[in-house]
Design an enzyme around this catalytic site. Structure first.
Site, PDB file in Angstrom:
ATOM      1  N   PRO A   2       0.839  -1.199   0.000  1.00 48.91           N
ATOM      2  CA  PRO A   2       0.000   0.000   0.000  1.00 48.91           C
ATOM      3  C   PRO A   2       0.877   1.253   0.000  1.00 48.91           C
ATOM      4  O   PRO A   2       1.815   1.373   0.788  1.00 48.91           O
ATOM      5  CB  PRO A   2      -0.805  -0.121   1.297  1.00 48.91           C
ATOM      6  N   GLU A   3       0.568   2.179  -0.898  1.00 45.98           N
ATOM      7  CA  GLU A   3       1.323   3.417  -1.003  1.00 45.98           C
ATOM      8  C   GLU A   3       0.402   4.591  -0.691  1.00 45.98           C
ATOM      9  O   GLU A   3      -0.712   4.395  -0.206  1.00 45.98           O
ATOM     10  CB  GLU A   3       1.955   3.526  -2.397  1.00 45.98           C
ATOM     11  N   LYS A  57       3.564   6.362   4.243  1.00 47.76           N
ATOM     12  CA  LYS A  57       2.823   5.109   4.055  1.00 47.76           C
ATOM     13  C   LYS A  57       2.359   4.526   5.386  1.00 47.76           C
ATOM     14  O   LYS A  57       1.924   3.370   5.433  1.00 47.76           O
ATOM     15  CB  LYS A  57       3.684   4.108   3.289  1.00 47.76           C
ATOM     16  N   ARG A 269      12.457  -8.208  -5.775  1.00 50.84           N
ATOM     17  CA  ARG A 269      11.502  -7.256  -6.322  1.00 50.84           C
ATOM     18  C   ARG A 269      11.881  -6.952  -7.767  1.00 50.84           C
ATOM     19  O   ARG A 269      12.904  -7.403  -8.266  1.00 50.84           O
ATOM     20  CB  ARG A 269      11.472  -5.962  -5.499  1.00 50.84           C
TER      21      ARG A 269
END
Length: 294
Positions: A2-3, A57, A269
């Site tokens: 979540p950003e 965040k 990532r």
């Protein structure tokens, strides 16, 4: 992860659904989730939710003294949540009376006097979600270290923040100590919109590139907030995916030029970009390789 847009939407959702309600129970179901001990999580019980906000965040559930609390209770007590890469907030209008199992997917549960409440969940075995109970958000080291919020930066402030930064712009945009709120997904979207290489040196952007970057930051993040706020918490992840143009779209056509979206992978990532729009047609070296692919 979540950003800024998703955390903004979660804060708005909690303000609407939990605001004015009294906390009746808090259950910590993960040994690693709670990073503070004084005051304890139990200090939230009996307090009234006055709203929710965001710091980068970090999600901030704000509480005030409840109607049955003794004199001298803190005027504000904050539950600060960082959802990390695989965490989420799951709301229920009728939360289960059965306590969550230790070591399971639920890290923390908050129950309200309405019978509803929320679980903080985390997928996978790597437990990185954190929670802190504090009287001042600045007491949380991760909050205290945050740079200016991405949506608070005007063109001049952005230029000042980037001055002297020798790192790649992709890395700088996601460094919360420099700019707060942007993560892997939205940095990909911002750089694609700005037509900038992820490997451009942050402190060497020219005036036109700075203009494009500032405009892209404001547009991408504001549009994502508008799409997200007002939605149900359970649907925010899906809403995020539908708005992405290059992130997590490796091999699919760029919506601007039609070129195939390319990827750079790291150990745990990856990020995506369009070679035609951003790097003059060149493919950047995947970190599993040792050179730039010509």
């Amino acid at each position: 992860m979540p950003e800024l847009p998703e955390v903004t939407a979660l804060a708005a959702f909690l303000t609407e659904h939990a605001g004015g309600r009294t906390i009746t129970a808090v259950t910590v179901a993960s040994l690693n989730v709670l990073t503070t001990y004084d005051p304890p999580a139990s200090a939230l019980v009996g307090r009234t939710v006055t709203g929710a906000g965001r710091h980068g965040k970090f999600l901030d559930l704000v509480t005030g003294p409840g109607p049955a609390m003794p004199d001298g209770a803190p005027a504000e007590l904050h539950l600060l949540l960082h959802l990390a890469r695989a965490g989420w907030l799951r709301w229920s209008d009728a939360i289960s009376p059965r306590p969550p199992k230790m070591g399971g997917p639920i890290s923390l549960r908050v129950v309200l006097d309405s019978g509803g409440g929320f679980d903080v969940t985390e997928a996978g075995t790597k437990k990185s979600v954190t929670a802190a109970v504090v009287t001042d958000p600045q007491a949380v080291p991760g909050v205290a270290r945050l740079g200016p919020d991405a949506l608070d930066l005007d063109r001049a402030a952005l230029a000042a923040v980037l001055t002297g930064q020798t790192g790649r712009i992709k890395t700088v945009l996601t460094d919360q100590r420099i700019i707060a709120g942007i993560g892997n997904a939205y940095s990909d979207e911002i750089l694609h919109t700005a037509r900038l290489s992820p490997y451009a040196t942050a402190g060497r952007l020219n005036q036109d590139e700075l203009d494009r970057l500032h405009e892209a930051m404001a547009m991408v993040l504001t549009d994502a907030v508008v799409r997200s706020v007002g939605g149900q918490a359970a649907r925010l992840k899906g809403e995020k995916r539908t708005g992405l143009r290059v992130h997590a779209r490796t091999g699919l056509p760029c919506p601007v030029c039609g070129d195939a979206v390319a990827e750079v992978s790291f150990a745990d990532r990856s990020f995506q970009y369009c070679p035609t729009c951003q790097t003059g047609g060149r493919k950047l070296a995947d970190r599993r390789l040792s050179r730039l692919v010509k």
